[in-house]
Design an enzyme around this catalytic site. Sequence first.
Site, PDB file in Angstrom:
ATOM      1  N   ASN A   1       0.868  -1.184   0.000  1.00  0.00           N
ATOM      2  CA  ASN A   1       0.000   0.000   0.000  1.00  0.00           C
ATOM      3  C   ASN A   1       0.901   1.230   0.000  1.00  0.00           C
ATOM      4  OD1 ASN A   1      -1.800   2.048   0.499  1.00  0.00           O
ATOM      5  ND2 ASN A   1      -2.219   1.460   2.626  1.00  0.00           N
ATOM      6  N   TRP A   2       0.956   1.900  -1.152  1.00  0.00           N
ATOM      7  CA  TRP A   2       1.879   3.036  -1.275  1.00  0.00           C
ATOM      8  C   TRP A   2       1.350   4.303  -0.618  1.00  0.00           C
ATOM      9  CZ3 TRP A   2       4.112   3.048  -6.989  1.00  0.00           C
ATOM     10  CH2 TRP A   2       4.762   1.827  -7.215  1.00  0.00           C
ATOM     11  N   LYS A   3       0.077   4.311  -0.272  1.00  0.00           N
ATOM     12  CA  LYS A   3      -0.551   5.528   0.295  1.00  0.00           C
ATOM     13  C   LYS A   3      -0.269   6.707  -0.655  1.00  0.00           C
ATOM     14  CE  LYS A   3       0.129   3.460   4.748  1.00  0.00           C
ATOM     15  NZ  LYS A   3       0.075   3.609   6.196  1.00  0.00           N
TER      16      LYS A   3
ATOM     17  N   HIS B   1      -9.471   0.972   4.859  1.00  0.00           N
ATOM     18  CA  HIS B   1      -8.192   1.198   5.555  1.00  0.00           C
ATOM     19  C   HIS B   1      -8.439   2.155   6.726  1.00  0.00           C
ATOM     20  CE1 HIS B   1      -4.111   2.512   6.384  1.00  0.00           C
ATOM     21  NE2 HIS B   1      -3.706   1.407   5.769  1.00  0.00           N
TER      22      HIS B   1
ATOM     23  N   SER C   1       3.407  -2.230  10.418  1.00  0.00           N
ATOM     24  CA  SER C   1       4.867  -2.245  10.612  1.00  0.00           C
ATOM     25  C   SER C   1       5.478  -3.616  10.326  1.00  0.00           C
ATOM     26  CB  SER C   1       5.233  -1.759  12.027  1.00  0.00           C
ATOM     27  OG  SER C   1       4.785  -0.436  12.212  1.00  0.00           O
TER      28      SER C   1
ATOM     29  N   GLU D   1      -6.865   4.605   7.771  1.00  0.00           N
ATOM     30  CA  GLU D   1      -6.675   6.036   7.463  1.00  0.00           C
ATOM     31  C   GLU D   1      -7.914   6.595   6.765  1.00  0.00           C
ATOM     32  OE1 GLU D   1      -2.919   5.559   5.461  1.00  0.00           O
ATOM     33  OE2 GLU D   1      -2.008   5.028   7.380  1.00  0.00           O
TER      34      GLU D   1
ATOM     35  N   GLY E   1       2.364   2.156  10.814  1.00  0.00           N
ATOM     36  CA  GLY E   1       3.290   3.278  10.680  1.00  0.00           C
ATOM     37  C   GLY E   1       3.937   3.695  11.991  1.00  0.00           C
TER      38      GLY E   1
ATOM     39  N   GLY F   1       2.875  -1.230   4.343  1.00  0.00           N
ATOM     40  CA  GLY F   1       2.927   0.201   4.048  1.00  0.00           C
ATOM     41  C   GLY F   1       4.366   0.640   3.795  1.00  0.00           C
ATOM     42  N   GLY F   2       5.001   1.143   4.833  1.00  0.00           N
ATOM     43  CA  GLY F   2       6.349   1.726   4.697  1.00  0.00           C
ATOM     44  C   GLY F   2       7.344   0.854   3.953  1.00  0.00           C
TER      45      GLY F   2
ATOM     46  N   GLU G   1      -5.326  -5.216  10.436  1.00  0.00           N
ATOM     47  CA  GLU G   1      -4.329  -4.175  10.663  1.00  0.00           C
ATOM     48  C   GLU G   1      -4.621  -3.472  11.986  1.00  0.00           C
ATOM     49  OE1 GLU G   1      -2.417  -2.917   6.744  1.00  0.00           O
ATOM     50  OE2 GLU G   1      -4.159  -1.650   7.008  1.00  0.00           O
TER      51      GLU G   1
HETATM   52  C1  PEP Z   1      -0.762   0.072   6.067  1.00  0.00           C
HETATM   53  O1  PEP Z   1      -0.955   1.270   6.116  1.00  0.00           O
HETATM   54  O2  PEP Z   1      -1.553  -0.665   5.467  1.00  0.00           O
HETATM   55  C2  PEP Z   1       0.414  -0.448   6.768  1.00  0.00           C
HETATM   56  C3  PEP Z   1       0.427  -1.706   7.108  1.00  0.00           C
HETATM   57  O3  PEP Z   1       1.425   0.447   7.015  1.00  0.00           O
HETATM   58  P1  PEP Z   1       2.857   0.148   7.717  1.00  0.00           P
HETATM   59  O4  PEP Z   1       3.383  -1.128   7.153  1.00  0.00           O
HETATM   60  O5  PEP Z   1       3.699   1.330   7.352  1.00  0.00           O
HETATM   61  O6  PEP Z   1       2.593   0.053   9.191  1.00  0.00           O
END
Ligand code: PEP
Length: 250
Positions: free
Chosen positions: A8-10, A93, A210, A95, A171, A231-232, A165
């Site tokens: 997920n590049w956001k 999600h 994470s 967010e 994050g 994500g990251g 999640e």
């Molecule tokens: C996400 O936003 O779906 C996610 C899992 O982010 P991160 O891996 O950065 O915690």
Amino acid sequence: MRKIVAGNWKMHKDREGTKAFVAGLMELSVPEGVEVIIAPPFPFLAAAVEQLGGSAIVVAAQNCHQKVQGAFTGEVSAAMLKSIGVKACIVGHSERRQYFGETDTAVGEKISALLENDITPIYCCGELKDERVAGRHFEVVTAQLNAAFAALSAEQLKRIVVAYEPVWAIGTGLTASAEQAQEMHAHIRSLLASYGEAVASSVPVLYGGSCKPDNAAELFANPDVNGGLIGGAALDGKQFAELIRIAGAH
Ligand code: PEP
């Protein structure tokens, strides 16, 4: 069941960054049984699909609107995504729930719209930190799933992907332990089974929060963890490639 590594590049990367990342991805030999998904921002979806050509790598959107068309400024429909070759879409999600007021009911409608367009919904659920501390995490996730799935048939549910999640892990650098992930994934699996055994055995349940190369192996090794929504670490070609390799080894 297949393992999925979904990035997920956001709101990250630009046109050139997308092109370079996809080129790197196409060099990889993806292990058998692993499905790779990338979710770039809307403006780069069509170019990513075109660049990937006949590759098995799936391009996903990060959101869609539940209605077919209409006066919804700034929104994108499932049919529009289908028309450019998008094959999956993240919905619900945290967010989107937190900053854009997305409700479970709206998410349920988005799932239906996506399935009508043969797009795989990647449905996100997970509890807030306070809810975990209060010991309400199972209750919260149960309510999220039941509300989003209420209007869906078993046949529809078989075609979705769930991502657990925990919001406190997204994050933040905090990750659910392998035990915390497995017990929630097993709980989600049993909820899916209440819609039919075929649903429970067809729906991959991904972990997100994470997840990185240094903790992925212990997470992916759990029987009910079928990969990750990342994500990251999905923004970095080397880390993403390593996560794909680890998924193939578990
Ligand atoms: C996400 O936003 O779906 C996610 C899992 O982010 P991160 O891996 O950065 O915690």
